[in-house]
Scaffold this motif. Structure first.
Motif, PDB file in Angstrom:
ATOM      1  N   VAL A  85      -1.056  13.865   3.199  1.00 28.80           N
ATOM      2  CA  VAL A  85      -1.380  12.935   3.392  1.00 28.80           C
ATOM      3  C   VAL A  85      -0.924  11.644   2.021  1.00 28.80           C
ATOM      4  CG1 VAL A  85      -3.860  11.094   2.821  1.00 28.80           C
ATOM      5  CG2 VAL A  85      -3.821  13.173   3.677  1.00 28.80           C
ATOM      6  N   VAL A  86      -0.067  10.449   1.985  1.00 28.70           N
ATOM      7  CA  VAL A  86       0.929  10.525   1.698  1.00 28.70           C
ATOM      8  C   VAL A  86      -0.028   8.689   0.688  1.00 28.70           C
ATOM      9  CG1 VAL A  86       3.285   9.165   0.873  1.00 28.70           C
ATOM     10  CG2 VAL A  86       3.257  11.426   1.812  1.00 28.70           C
ATOM     11  N   THR A  87      -0.199   7.840  -0.145  1.00 26.19           N
ATOM     12  CA  THR A  87      -0.804   7.385  -0.637  1.00 26.19           C
ATOM     13  C   THR A  87       0.387   6.661  -1.157  1.00 26.19           C
ATOM     14  OG1 THR A  87      -2.818   8.609  -1.404  1.00 26.19           O
ATOM     15  CG2 THR A  87      -2.450   6.624  -2.679  1.00 26.19           C
ATOM     16  N   LEU A  88       0.998   5.516  -0.875  1.00 26.33           N
ATOM     17  CA  LEU A  88       1.148   4.247  -1.387  1.00 26.33           C
ATOM     18  C   LEU A  88       0.542   3.530  -2.695  1.00 26.33           C
ATOM     19  CD1 LEU A  88       3.853   3.552   1.331  1.00 26.33           C
ATOM     20  CD2 LEU A  88       4.043   5.126  -0.049  1.00 26.33           C
ATOM     21  N   ALA A  89       0.353   3.380  -4.161  1.00 28.65           N
ATOM     22  CA  ALA A  89      -0.221   2.627  -4.728  1.00 28.65           C
ATOM     23  C   ALA A  89       1.116   1.580  -5.389  1.00 28.65           C
ATOM     24  CB  ALA A  89      -0.768   3.659  -5.743  1.00 28.65           C
ATOM     25  N   GLY A  90       0.004   0.876  -6.241  1.00 30.50           N
ATOM     26  CA  GLY A  90       1.134  -0.147  -6.810  1.00 30.50           C
ATOM     27  C   GLY A  90       1.786  -1.288  -6.298  1.00 30.50           C
ATOM     28  N   TRP A  91       2.832  -2.641  -6.236  1.00 34.83           N
ATOM     29  CA  TRP A  91       3.170  -3.907  -5.654  1.00 34.83           C
ATOM     30  C   TRP A  91       4.402  -3.570  -5.582  1.00 34.83           C
ATOM     31  CZ3 TRP A  91       7.168  -6.278  -8.345  1.00 34.83           C
ATOM     32  CH2 TRP A  91       7.969  -6.345  -9.117  1.00 34.83           C
ATOM     33  N   VAL A  92       5.193  -4.678  -4.426  1.00 40.15           N
ATOM     34  CA  VAL A  92       5.701  -5.002  -3.874  1.00 40.15           C
ATOM     35  C   VAL A  92       6.033  -6.857  -4.255  1.00 40.15           C
ATOM     36  CG1 VAL A  92       6.510  -2.742  -2.108  1.00 40.15           C
ATOM     37  CG2 VAL A  92       5.380  -4.860  -1.316  1.00 40.15           C
ATOM     38  N   PRO A  93       7.478  -7.008  -4.796  1.00 44.65           N
ATOM     39  CA  PRO A  93       7.252  -8.763  -4.180  1.00 44.65           C
ATOM     40  C   PRO A  93       7.597  -9.648  -3.065  1.00 44.65           C
ATOM     41  CG  PRO A  93       9.598  -7.827  -4.448  1.00 44.65           C
ATOM     42  CD  PRO A  93       8.646  -6.663  -3.944  1.00 44.65           C
ATOM     43  N   GLU A  94       7.192  -8.585  -1.846  1.00 40.64           N
ATOM     44  CA  GLU A  94       6.615 -10.166  -0.677  1.00 40.64           C
ATOM     45  C   GLU A  94       5.884  -9.120   0.519  1.00 40.64           C
ATOM     46  OE1 GLU A  94      10.885 -10.071   0.859  1.00 40.64           O
ATOM     47  OE2 GLU A  94      11.886 -10.826  -0.704  1.00 40.64           O
ATOM     48  N   GLN A 117      -2.012   1.227   0.235  1.00 39.79           N
ATOM     49  CA  GLN A 117      -3.116   0.553  -1.197  1.00 39.79           C
ATOM     50  C   GLN A 117      -1.946  -0.215  -1.710  1.00 39.79           C
ATOM     51  OE1 GLN A 117      -4.705   3.922  -2.984  1.00 39.79           O
ATOM     52  NE2 GLN A 117      -5.850   4.178  -1.255  1.00 39.79           N
ATOM     53  N   LEU A 118      -0.555  -1.060  -1.059  1.00 37.63           N
ATOM     54  CA  LEU A 118       0.229  -1.667  -1.807  1.00 37.63           C
ATOM     55  C   LEU A 118      -0.414  -3.355  -2.349  1.00 37.63           C
ATOM     56  CD1 LEU A 118       4.021  -0.366  -0.559  1.00 37.63           C
ATOM     57  CD2 LEU A 118       3.080  -0.353  -2.870  1.00 37.63           C
ATOM     58  N   ILE A 119      -0.021  -3.466  -2.970  1.00 40.18           N
ATOM     59  CA  ILE A 119       0.009  -4.843  -3.079  1.00 40.18           C
ATOM     60  C   ILE A 119       0.643  -6.190  -2.872  1.00 40.18           C
ATOM     61  CG2 ILE A 119      -2.294  -4.131  -3.945  1.00 40.18           C
ATOM     62  CD1 ILE A 119      -2.082  -5.404  -6.612  1.00 40.18           C
ATOM     63  N   LEU A 120       0.616  -7.824  -2.611  1.00 40.38           N
ATOM     64  CA  LEU A 120       1.506  -8.292  -2.718  1.00 40.38           C
ATOM     65  C   LEU A 120       1.578  -9.130  -4.529  1.00 40.38           C
ATOM     66  CD1 LEU A 120       3.791 -10.294  -2.118  1.00 40.38           C
ATOM     67  CD2 LEU A 120       1.704 -11.754  -1.116  1.00 40.38           C
ATOM     68  N   ARG A 121       2.488  -9.092  -5.005  1.00 36.03           N
ATOM     69  CA  ARG A 121       2.543  -9.663  -6.202  1.00 36.03           C
ATOM     70  C   ARG A 121       3.910  -9.598  -6.932  1.00 36.03           C
ATOM     71  NH1 ARG A 121       1.476  -5.994 -11.960  1.00 36.03           N
ATOM     72  NH2 ARG A 121       3.786  -5.898 -12.009  1.00 36.03           N
TER      73      ARG A 121
END
Length: 124
Positions: A85-94, A117-121
């Motif tokens: 089970v892979v968790t992606l966390a943090g942010w991406v610009p688009e 769990q990536l968010i846009l920032r």
């Protein structure tokens, strides 16, 4: 029309339906309540992908896949793996990079599911 022609057309239609339904299933996303916008992406996999791989190898390969994926800025992404089970966390610009990152992670051998769990920032 002869019977062989009808059988061929039915076979082609059946193959198309199976392909489309497989693609829809592979791209299905289920919401996660722990974080707004987080999704879990389950990989469609065969038994050959269920090889037990060390978490460190899966994590390394997912990071590598993220950096190799065109259009993904992986500089703000953290990767964790636990029993496939892979968790992606943090942010991406688009926004589109969230889905691209999830797809890249799902493509790695040994990944059973992805908690995206990536968010846009915007970049600072």
């Amino acid at each position: 029309m002869n019977v062989n022609g009808v059988s061929s057309k039915i076979g082609v239609i059946l193959a198309i339906v199976i392909t489309i339904s497989s693609a829809i299933h592979a791209n299905a996303q289920t919401g996660v309540n722990s974080r707004p916008g987080a999704t879990v992406q389950r990989a469609a996999y065969s038994t050959s992908r269920l090889q037990n791989r060390p978490d460190s190898a899966v994590t390394r390969d997912v990071r590598s896949a993220l950096w190799r994926t065109p259009g993904v800025d992986a500089s703000g992404i953290r990767v964790r793996a636990r029993l496939g089970v892979v968790t992606l966390a943090g942010w991406v610009p688009e926004r589109r990079q969230i889905g691209l990152a999830g797809n890249a992670a799902r493509s790695v051998r040994g990944v059973r599911s992805v908690s995206n769990q990536l968010i846009l920032r915007n970049r600072r």
